[in-house]
Design a protein around this motif. Sequence first.
Motif: not given
Length: 155
Positions: A81-87, A92-94, A106-115
């Motif tokens: 939806r945000v126009g990103k391919q797997p590579h 992407i930062w969640l 993280k399991n899906a390969g994205l960056n994750a920022a935890w509050v």
Amino acid sequence: MKSYDSLSTFPDVAAALEKINSAPNLTPVIFSNGQKSMVENSVIRSMDLGPQANVFADIITVDDVQKFKPTPEVYQYLAKRVGKQPHQYKDIWLVSGNPFDITGSKNAGLNAAWVDRSGLGWRDGLIEDGVPTVSSQRLDELMIKIEDHVKGKWT
């Protein structure tokens, strides 16, 4: 359900949204397990968040996937939806206060920022690479850590 239409934000959210809004290379979206109409109503009707709702380019929910976070398919749907391919998933930062969302992204390969509002530190060891990319107790500080992580280039 009506209580979702009057949610308030933490005091640090306004400064974080201002920082996000001033970053020209960012495409901030809300990503939720909730139904789109419910989330839209919640954002628009919130006394705190409503005036800043224009910061978000879109509200993306798992409705179309018909699965819930932390299933990998929902994060892949977000990426599409945000126009990103797997590579490009690392672009992407969640950002979330929910550990299941951190481990799922993280399991899906994205960056994750935890509050980490409680300040107790990361405790979930379910997924080997499930540790947040960055974390902080405050959302405004977290935005600075993300920016530092990408060396001043918002992606």
